[in-house]
Design a protein around this motif. Sequence first.
Motif, PDB file in Angstrom:
ATOM      1  N   VAL A  91      60.240  84.868  61.589  1.00 28.35           N
ATOM      2  CA  VAL A  91      59.190  85.667  61.476  1.00 28.35           C
ATOM      3  C   VAL A  91      59.855  87.315  61.196  1.00 28.35           C
ATOM      4  O   VAL A  91      60.125  87.675  62.091  1.00 28.35           O
ATOM      5  CB  VAL A  91      58.050  85.975  62.394  1.00 28.35           C
ATOM      6  CG1 VAL A  91      57.044  86.695  62.534  1.00 28.35           C
ATOM      7  CG2 VAL A  91      57.456  84.135  62.588  1.00 28.35           C
ATOM      8  N   VAL A  92      59.230  87.912  60.149  1.00 27.61           N
ATOM      9  CA  VAL A  92      59.809  89.047  59.941  1.00 27.61           C
ATOM     10  C   VAL A  92      58.839  90.158  59.192  1.00 27.61           C
ATOM     11  O   VAL A  92      58.455  90.144  58.152  1.00 27.61           O
ATOM     12  CB  VAL A  92      60.814  89.283  59.024  1.00 27.61           C
ATOM     13  CG1 VAL A  92      61.671  90.620  58.833  1.00 27.61           C
ATOM     14  CG2 VAL A  92      62.204  87.942  59.149  1.00 27.61           C
ATOM     15  N   PRO A  93      58.191  90.993  60.117  1.00 27.12           N
ATOM     16  CA  PRO A  93      56.954  91.694  59.492  1.00 27.12           C
ATOM     17  C   PRO A  93      57.763  92.741  58.490  1.00 27.12           C
ATOM     18  O   PRO A  93      58.451  93.335  58.482  1.00 27.12           O
ATOM     19  CB  PRO A  93      56.593  92.381  60.629  1.00 27.12           C
ATOM     20  CG  PRO A  93      57.059  91.579  61.917  1.00 27.12           C
ATOM     21  CD  PRO A  93      58.227  90.932  61.506  1.00 27.12           C
ATOM     22  N   GLY A  94      56.817  92.822  57.416  1.00 28.80           N
ATOM     23  CA  GLY A  94      56.978  94.160  56.408  1.00 28.80           C
ATOM     24  C   GLY A  94      58.223  93.800  55.568  1.00 28.80           C
ATOM     25  O   GLY A  94      58.399  94.555  54.706  1.00 28.80           O
ATOM     26  N   VAL A  95      58.885  92.535  55.282  1.00 28.86           N
ATOM     27  CA  VAL A  95      59.760  92.419  54.561  1.00 28.86           C
ATOM     28  C   VAL A  95      59.263  91.259  53.424  1.00 28.86           C
ATOM     29  O   VAL A  95      58.369  90.590  53.478  1.00 28.86           O
ATOM     30  CB  VAL A  95      61.115  91.220  55.144  1.00 28.86           C
ATOM     31  CG1 VAL A  95      60.758  90.124  55.614  1.00 28.86           C
ATOM     32  CG2 VAL A  95      62.320  91.598  54.306  1.00 28.86           C
ATOM     33  N   ASP A  96      59.738  91.724  51.937  1.00 26.43           N
ATOM     34  CA  ASP A  96      59.209  90.969  50.900  1.00 26.43           C
ATOM     35  C   ASP A  96      60.279  89.866  50.700  1.00 26.43           C
ATOM     36  O   ASP A  96      61.389  89.761  51.266  1.00 26.43           O
ATOM     37  CB  ASP A  96      59.268  91.632  49.730  1.00 26.43           C
ATOM     38  CG  ASP A  96      60.444  92.055  49.057  1.00 26.43           C
ATOM     39  OD1 ASP A  96      61.323  91.462  49.018  1.00 26.43           O
ATOM     40  OD2 ASP A  96      60.555  93.503  48.786  1.00 26.43           O
ATOM     41  N   ALA A  97      59.792  88.824  49.942  1.00 27.06           N
ATOM     42  CA  ALA A  97      60.483  87.379  50.069  1.00 27.06           C
ATOM     43  C   ALA A  97      61.862  87.689  49.328  1.00 27.06           C
ATOM     44  O   ALA A  97      62.741  86.925  49.488  1.00 27.06           O
ATOM     45  CB  ALA A  97      59.454  86.444  49.153  1.00 27.06           C
ATOM     46  N   GLY A  98      61.864  88.468  48.440  1.00 35.91           N
ATOM     47  CA  GLY A  98      63.306  88.732  47.840  1.00 35.91           C
ATOM     48  C   GLY A  98      64.285  89.373  48.533  1.00 35.91           C
ATOM     49  O   GLY A  98      65.441  88.909  48.687  1.00 35.91           O
ATOM     50  N   ASP A  99      63.855  90.310  49.259  1.00 35.61           N
ATOM     51  CA  ASP A  99      64.749  91.127  50.228  1.00 35.61           C
ATOM     52  C   ASP A  99      65.234  89.989  51.441  1.00 35.61           C
ATOM     53  O   ASP A  99      66.326  89.954  51.987  1.00 35.61           O
ATOM     54  CB  ASP A  99      64.248  92.207  50.852  1.00 35.61           C
ATOM     55  CG  ASP A  99      64.362  93.448  49.961  1.00 35.61           C
ATOM     56  OD1 ASP A  99      64.993  93.414  48.787  1.00 35.61           O
ATOM     57  OD2 ASP A  99      63.451  94.288  50.078  1.00 35.61           O
ATOM     58  N   PHE A 100      64.220  89.066  51.652  1.00 31.13           N
ATOM     59  CA  PHE A 100      64.364  88.110  52.851  1.00 31.13           C
ATOM     60  C   PHE A 100      65.348  87.236  52.219  1.00 31.13           C
ATOM     61  O   PHE A 100      66.594  86.959  53.086  1.00 31.13           O
ATOM     62  CB  PHE A 100      63.150  87.538  53.000  1.00 31.13           C
ATOM     63  CG  PHE A 100      63.261  86.545  54.088  1.00 31.13           C
ATOM     64  CD1 PHE A 100      63.285  86.465  55.243  1.00 31.13           C
ATOM     65  CD2 PHE A 100      63.341  85.211  53.544  1.00 31.13           C
ATOM     66  CE1 PHE A 100      63.415  85.647  56.485  1.00 31.13           C
ATOM     67  CE2 PHE A 100      63.567  84.045  54.673  1.00 31.13           C
ATOM     68  CZ  PHE A 100      63.381  84.280  55.997  1.00 31.13           C
ATOM     69  N   ALA A 101      65.217  86.722  51.243  1.00 31.96           N
ATOM     70  CA  ALA A 101      66.194  85.737  50.677  1.00 31.96           C
ATOM     71  C   ALA A 101      67.672  86.377  50.455  1.00 31.96           C
ATOM     72  O   ALA A 101      68.728  85.519  50.875  1.00 31.96           O
ATOM     73  CB  ALA A 101      65.685  84.989  49.393  1.00 31.96           C
ATOM     74  N   LYS A 102      67.753  87.367  49.897  1.00 30.49           N
ATOM     75  CA  LYS A 102      69.229  88.298  49.943  1.00 30.49           C
ATOM     76  C   LYS A 102      69.892  88.391  51.261  1.00 30.49           C
ATOM     77  O   LYS A 102      70.914  88.070  51.301  1.00 30.49           O
ATOM     78  CB  LYS A 102      69.197  89.446  48.829  1.00 30.49           C
ATOM     79  CG  LYS A 102      70.326  89.982  48.811  1.00 30.49           C
ATOM     80  CD  LYS A 102      70.299  91.305  48.194  1.00 30.49           C
ATOM     81  CE  LYS A 102      71.604  92.206  47.993  1.00 30.49           C
ATOM     82  NZ  LYS A 102      72.360  91.983  48.853  1.00 30.49           N
ATOM     83  N   ILE A 103      69.149  88.848  52.184  1.00 25.72           N
ATOM     84  CA  ILE A 103      69.498  89.146  53.377  1.00 25.72           C
ATOM     85  C   ILE A 103      70.103  87.715  54.104  1.00 25.72           C
ATOM     86  O   ILE A 103      71.032  87.642  54.959  1.00 25.72           O
ATOM     87  CB  ILE A 103      68.449  89.789  54.270  1.00 25.72           C
ATOM     88  CG1 ILE A 103      68.429  91.251  53.756  1.00 25.72           C
ATOM     89  CG2 ILE A 103      69.054  90.023  55.667  1.00 25.72           C
ATOM     90  CD1 ILE A 103      67.193  92.041  54.417  1.00 25.72           C
ATOM     91  N   ALA A 104      69.145  86.415  53.848  1.00 24.01           N
ATOM     92  CA  ALA A 104      69.665  85.294  54.435  1.00 24.01           C
ATOM     93  C   ALA A 104      70.950  84.982  54.025  1.00 24.01           C
ATOM     94  O   ALA A 104      71.641  84.436  54.653  1.00 24.01           O
ATOM     95  CB  ALA A 104      68.417  84.350  54.004  1.00 24.01           C
ATOM     96  N   GLU A 105      71.039  84.822  52.658  1.00 21.62           N
ATOM     97  CA  GLU A 105      72.266  84.609  51.858  1.00 21.62           C
ATOM     98  C   GLU A 105      73.509  85.246  52.363  1.00 21.62           C
ATOM     99  O   GLU A 105      74.595  84.887  52.562  1.00 21.62           O
ATOM    100  CB  GLU A 105      72.258  84.633  50.386  1.00 21.62           C
ATOM    101  CG  GLU A 105      71.347  83.432  49.820  1.00 21.62           C
ATOM    102  CD  GLU A 105      72.008  82.008  49.910  1.00 21.62           C
ATOM    103  OE1 GLU A 105      73.373  81.903  50.093  1.00 21.62           O
ATOM    104  OE2 GLU A 105      71.224  81.055  50.228  1.00 21.62           O
ATOM    105  N   ASP A 106      73.156  86.739  52.596  1.00 22.50           N
ATOM    106  CA  ASP A 106      74.223  87.576  52.964  1.00 22.50           C
ATOM    107  C   ASP A 106      74.756  87.194  54.459  1.00 22.50           C
ATOM    108  O   ASP A 106      75.866  87.168  54.956  1.00 22.50           O
ATOM    109  CB  ASP A 106      73.930  89.053  53.056  1.00 22.50           C
ATOM    110  CG  ASP A 106      73.821  89.553  51.382  1.00 22.50           C
ATOM    111  OD1 ASP A 106      74.541  88.809  50.573  1.00 22.50           O
ATOM    112  OD2 ASP A 106      73.526  90.585  51.166  1.00 22.50           O
ATOM    113  N   ALA A 107      73.888  86.925  55.221  1.00 22.17           N
ATOM    114  CA  ALA A 107      73.976  86.483  56.708  1.00 22.17           C
ATOM    115  C   ALA A 107      75.045  85.317  56.602  1.00 22.17           C
ATOM    116  O   ALA A 107      75.781  85.311  57.505  1.00 22.17           O
ATOM    117  CB  ALA A 107      72.768  86.520  57.512  1.00 22.17           C
ATOM    118  N   LYS A 108      74.677  84.351  55.796  1.00 20.61           N
ATOM    119  CA  LYS A 108      75.298  82.905  55.655  1.00 20.61           C
ATOM    120  C   LYS A 108      76.955  83.356  55.569  1.00 20.61           C
ATOM    121  O   LYS A 108      77.575  82.954  55.955  1.00 20.61           O
ATOM    122  CB  LYS A 108      74.873  81.949  54.691  1.00 20.61           C
ATOM    123  CG  LYS A 108      75.426  80.776  54.716  1.00 20.61           C
ATOM    124  CD  LYS A 108      74.840  79.699  53.547  1.00 20.61           C
ATOM    125  CE  LYS A 108      75.636  80.306  52.194  1.00 20.61           C
ATOM    126  NZ  LYS A 108      75.320  79.308  51.004  1.00 20.61           N
TER     127      LYS A 108
END
Length: 143
Positions: A103-120
Amino acid sequence: MPIRTASAQWQGNLTEGAGTIKTGKGGLQGAYSFKSRFEEGEGTNPEELIGAAHAGCYSMAFAKALSDAGHPPTSVDTTAKVHLDKTDAGMTVTRIDLVTEAVVPGVDAGDFAKIAEDAKANCPISRLLSPGAEISLDARLTS
C-alpha cells in the motif's frame, strides 16, 4: 556491523533423525526433520528459513527504496516461495518467487514497478542468492 548467528542441532540418521534450528538471539526456533524438509511433515526446514530471510530483507529494501523516492509505504507484505529441486548436482534451491503487495499512497504503477525491481536487485539476500537461483518478482500495488 554485527555478525549474525544461527545454529542447528541434529540427532540420528537422515531419514529417521530430527533436530532443532534456532537464531542466535532466540527470536526463531523450530523443529525440523526429513519429513518437514522433503515431504509434508510438521516443522520447519532450511528452505523456509531462507524464504523468511529473503521476504524480510526484500520488504525492508522495498520500503526504503519507496521512501527514498518520496513514496513512503503504508505496508509491504512479501511471501517467498523457495523451490528445492533435484538436479544433476543434487538437491538445489533453483528458484525463489517473491510475491509482494504494498500500500503506497500517491505512487503511479510505472514508478512502483521500477522501484520494486530495483529493490529486488539491491536487497542483500537477493544479491547473495541470485548467482545460484533464479529470483522472480510479482509486485502488486494495492489500496
